[in-house]
Design an enzyme around this catalytic site. Structure first.
Site, PDB file in Angstrom:
ATOM      1  N   HIS A  71       0.786  -1.122  -0.038  1.00 50.71           N
ATOM      2  CA  HIS A  71       0.080   0.035   0.202  1.00 50.71           C
ATOM      3  C   HIS A  71       0.977   1.295  -0.031  1.00 50.71           C
ATOM      4  CE1 HIS A  71       0.691  -1.196   4.097  1.00 50.71           C
ATOM      5  NE2 HIS A  71       0.674   0.041   4.541  1.00 50.71           N
ATOM      6  N   HIS A  74       0.846   5.173   1.272  1.00 48.18           N
ATOM      7  CA  HIS A  74       0.011   6.252   2.163  1.00 48.18           C
ATOM      8  C   HIS A  74       0.167   7.650   1.439  1.00 48.18           C
ATOM      9  CE1 HIS A  74       0.622   3.892   6.130  1.00 48.18           C
ATOM     10  NE2 HIS A  74       1.526   3.371   5.398  1.00 48.18           N
TER      11      HIS A  74
HETATM   12  P1  5GP Z   1       2.204   0.074   7.469  1.00 50.08           P
HETATM   13  O1  5GP Z   1       2.801   0.384   8.611  1.00 50.08           O
HETATM   14  O2  5GP Z   1       2.154  -1.291   6.918  1.00 50.08           O
HETATM   15  O3  5GP Z   1       2.724   1.051   6.099  1.00 50.08           O
HETATM   16  O4  5GP Z   1       0.747   0.868   7.538  1.00 50.08           O
HETATM   17  C1  5GP Z   1      -0.312   0.179   7.741  1.00 50.08           C
HETATM   18  C2  5GP Z   1      -1.395   0.952   8.037  1.00 50.08           C
HETATM   19  O5  5GP Z   1      -2.566   0.341   7.852  1.00 50.08           O
HETATM   20  C3  5GP Z   1      -1.378   1.685   9.214  1.00 50.08           C
HETATM   21  O6  5GP Z   1      -1.405   3.282   9.169  1.00 50.08           O
HETATM   22  C4  5GP Z   1      -2.618   1.304   9.978  1.00 50.08           C
HETATM   23  O7  5GP Z   1      -2.966   2.426  10.845  1.00 50.08           O
HETATM   24  C5  5GP Z   1      -3.610   0.958   8.988  1.00 50.08           C
HETATM   25  N1  5GP Z   1      -4.435   0.018   9.166  1.00 50.08           N
HETATM   26  C6  5GP Z   1      -4.135  -1.166  10.056  1.00 50.08           C
HETATM   27  N2  5GP Z   1      -5.498  -1.813   9.969  1.00 50.08           N
HETATM   28  C7  5GP Z   1      -6.263  -1.124   9.401  1.00 50.08           C
HETATM   29  C8  5GP Z   1      -7.631  -1.360   9.185  1.00 50.08           C
HETATM   30  O8  5GP Z   1      -8.353  -2.680   9.566  1.00 50.08           O
HETATM   31  N3  5GP Z   1      -8.422  -0.581   8.492  1.00 50.08           N
HETATM   32  C9  5GP Z   1      -7.881   0.486   7.981  1.00 50.08           C
HETATM   33  N4  5GP Z   1      -8.578   1.406   7.345  1.00 50.08           N
HETATM   34  N5  5GP Z   1      -6.474   1.186   8.257  1.00 50.08           N
HETATM   35  C10 5GP Z   1      -5.834  -0.055   8.683  1.00 50.08           C
END
Ligand code: 5GP
Ligand code: ZN
Length: 109
Positions: A95, A97
């Site tokens: 993903h 951000h």
């Molecule tokens: P990463 O650290 O993997 O780049 O970011 C994962 C992101 O996913 C985090 O910002 C976290 O807040 C978000 N996130 C985790 N679980 C969920 C969820 O169930 N729904 C949504 N909308 N965001 C999530």
């Protein structure tokens, strides 16, 4: 294997969907780090950005830019990809951000 983002893509878990097309979906982050914090991801499961085919990678970035325009981030915005443990990745469904609505510092922590 259970994947929180696949569950969202498949409509098994709720999310606020901001954009959807045949390749990607964009949702609101449930733990926002800025006034607007969106996550743009492929509908297909790829564990990290390293596994994402180029056409989908392009679609993710194009969607992020289009959403930044739609959100009115005229003064700038931040696009982030956390990749792997050292990159701070916590959800292993690739993903991007998109964060906006406040200034961001550099370098990140
Ligand atoms: P990463 O650290 O993997 O780049 O970011 C994962 C992101 O996913 C985090 O910002 C976290 O807040 C978000 N996130 C985790 N679980 C969920 C969820 O169930 N729904 C949504 N909308 N965001 C999530
Ligand atoms: Zn997944």
């Amino acid at each position: 294997m259970e994947c929180v983002f696949c569950n969202i893509v498949q409509g098994k878990s709720p999310a606020t969907v901001e954009w959807e097309d045949e390749k990607v979906i964009a949702i609101r982050d449930t733990n926002p780090q800025a006034p607007i914090h969106l996550l743009i991801m492929p509908k297909e499961h790829f564990p990290s950005i390293d596994n994402v085919p180029n056409d989908i990678l392009l679609a993710m970035l194009e969607t992020a830019k289009a959403l930044a325009t739609r959100e009115g981030f005229s003064n700038g915005y931040r696009i982030v990809i956390n990749n792997g443990p050292d990159g701070g990745q916590t959800v292993y469904h690739a993903h991007v951000h998109l964060l906006g609505g406040r200034p961001f510092g550099w370098p990140p922590g």
